[in-house]
Design an enzyme around this catalytic site. Structure first.
Site, PDB file in Angstrom:
ATOM      1  N   ASP A 113       0.841  -1.190   0.000  1.00 38.58           N
ATOM      2  CA  ASP A 113       0.000   0.000   0.000  1.00 38.58           C
ATOM      3  C   ASP A 113       0.880   1.245   0.000  1.00 38.58           C
ATOM      4  O   ASP A 113       1.804   1.364   0.805  1.00 38.58           O
ATOM      5  CB  ASP A 113      -0.904   0.007   1.236  1.00 38.58           C
ATOM      6  N   ILE A 114       0.610   2.163  -0.938  1.00 39.58           N
ATOM      7  CA  ILE A 114       1.394   3.392  -1.036  1.00 39.58           C
ATOM      8  C   ILE A 114       1.105   4.279   0.178  1.00 39.58           C
ATOM      9  O   ILE A 114      -0.062   4.502   0.530  1.00 39.58           O
ATOM     10  CB  ILE A 114       1.073   4.154  -2.331  1.00 39.58           C
ATOM     11  N   ASN A 141      -2.335  13.211  -4.455  1.00 40.99           N
ATOM     12  CA  ASN A 141      -3.454  13.739  -5.232  1.00 40.99           C
ATOM     13  C   ASN A 141      -3.798  15.166  -4.822  1.00 40.99           C
ATOM     14  O   ASN A 141      -4.115  16.017  -5.669  1.00 40.99           O
ATOM     15  CB  ASN A 141      -4.681  12.840  -5.066  1.00 40.99           C
ATOM     16  N   ASP A 160      -2.573   9.777 -11.166  1.00 41.33           N
ATOM     17  CA  ASP A 160      -2.767   8.685 -12.125  1.00 41.33           C
ATOM     18  C   ASP A 160      -1.463   8.354 -12.854  1.00 41.33           C
ATOM     19  O   ASP A 160      -1.155   7.188 -13.112  1.00 41.33           O
ATOM     20  CB  ASP A 160      -3.840   9.062 -13.144  1.00 41.33           C
ATOM     21  N   GLU A 172      -4.651   2.535  -4.282  1.00 39.69           N
ATOM     22  CA  GLU A 172      -3.192   2.513  -4.227  1.00 39.69           C
ATOM     23  C   GLU A 172      -2.665   1.235  -3.581  1.00 39.69           C
ATOM     24  O   GLU A 172      -1.553   1.190  -3.069  1.00 39.69           O
ATOM     25  CB  GLU A 172      -2.681   3.726  -3.451  1.00 39.69           C
ATOM     26  N   ARG A 198      13.893  -5.298  -0.808  1.00 41.52           N
ATOM     27  CA  ARG A 198      14.622  -4.828  -1.984  1.00 41.52           C
ATOM     28  C   ARG A 198      13.735  -3.907  -2.816  1.00 41.52           C
ATOM     29  O   ARG A 198      14.204  -2.920  -3.388  1.00 41.52           O
ATOM     30  CB  ARG A 198      15.100  -6.021  -2.813  1.00 41.52           C
TER      31      ARG A 198
END
Length: 286
Positions: free
Chosen positions: A156-157, A164, A173, A199, A219
């Protein structure tokens, strides 16, 4: 008729050319020069796998007995025309078969394209959740059948909402598009990565235990700092869960996702930009 035609007097030559010819129709006499007959040629074509083996075939013969015709239709011939050939009859039959086959090929190409579209996330061009559910069964069955670990990583970002808000949704996007292409190159051929929602992304890592899965994801975190998709610095939180031979109950996509998702929230609580393994400890709510 304006058609491109390759003509052969020997079935052996026709058979050699057929696989690479991309033909829309085969017309063959039953009696040909050489060892191979037209019947053998028909049999060989119909034994081929895939679309190429379904090309329409018209058989031509001066022997119009019913038993010969029945034999040919059993072999897979689409049409039969007797000698002497009536020019206009042959012309119309050729047009019908070529037109029908070309239409069928176009329809199959459209269906294949639509199937691909239904499996791909439009923005990232990664597999979507539908595709993940479609293919996950094979991963899980092989994991338990061959006693091989299967790891799932939920990625998850971090703080993507702020991307945004600060840069606009169009920029957001473009970040997801660039990240999707990068993630696709990051995994092994035997692995699968899909966009789960918003995301959030899911990795299925075949024959990969927790230790190796964690090393792989760490990594990913390290390289992501250097990558900066679409010029934006990103970090991600990752949770990992793995199937084990001693599991009391065999996991499914949903059950393993729940565990990996729980571990991902543990990574969020640990400060983000890190990898956490699922443990039996009480889940922490965010």
């Amino acid at each position: 008729m304006g058609l491109d035609v390759d003509a052969y007097t020997h079935a052996e030559d026709a058979w050699s050319a057929f696989p690479e010819g991309d033909y829309d129709l085969v017309l063959t006499d039953i009696l040909l020069e050489g060892v191979m007959s037209g019947i053998t040629l028909v049999r060989k074509i119909r034994r081929m796998q895939g679309e190429i083996g379904n090309v329409p075939i018209m058989a031509i013969s001066g022997f119009g007995n019913k038993s010969r015709k029945i034999e040919l239709f059993h072999l897979g011939v689409n049409d039969f025309i007797s000698k002497p050939i009536v020019r206009e009859e042959l012309r119309q039959r050729v047009i019908n078969h070529v037109t029908s086959y070309q239409g069928l090929r176009e329809l199959r190409a459209q269906q294949k394209s639509l199937h691909s579209l239904s499996m791909l996330d439009e923005l990232t061009q990664l597999f979507n959740r539908h595709a993940l559910r479609e293919f996950a069964g094979k991963y899980f069955s092989e994991s338990y059948r061959f006693n091989r670990p299967l790891s799932m990583a939920v990625v998850d970002i971090d703080h993507f909402k702020q991307v945004n808000e600060r840069h606009g949704y169009e920029k957001g996007d473009s970040v997801l598009t660039a990240l999707g292409a990068w993630l696709k190159r990051f995994v092994r051929d035997i692995d699968m990565v899909a966009r789960w929602s918003g995301e959030e992304f899911v990795f299925l890592l075949a024959n990969c235990d927790q230790e190796h899965a964690k090393a792989l994801m760490e990594r990913l975190l390290s390289r992501l700092e250097q990558f900066q998709p679409s010029g934006i610095e990103l970090t991600v939180s990752v949770g990992i869960a793995t199937t084990n031979a001693g599991d009391e109950k065999e996991h499914t996509l949903n059950s393993l996702f729940d565990l990996a998702d729980s571990a991902m929230y543990q990574a969020k609580m640990a400060g983000r930009n890190c990898v956490e393994l699922y443990t039996e400890a009480e889940e922490v709510e965010v």
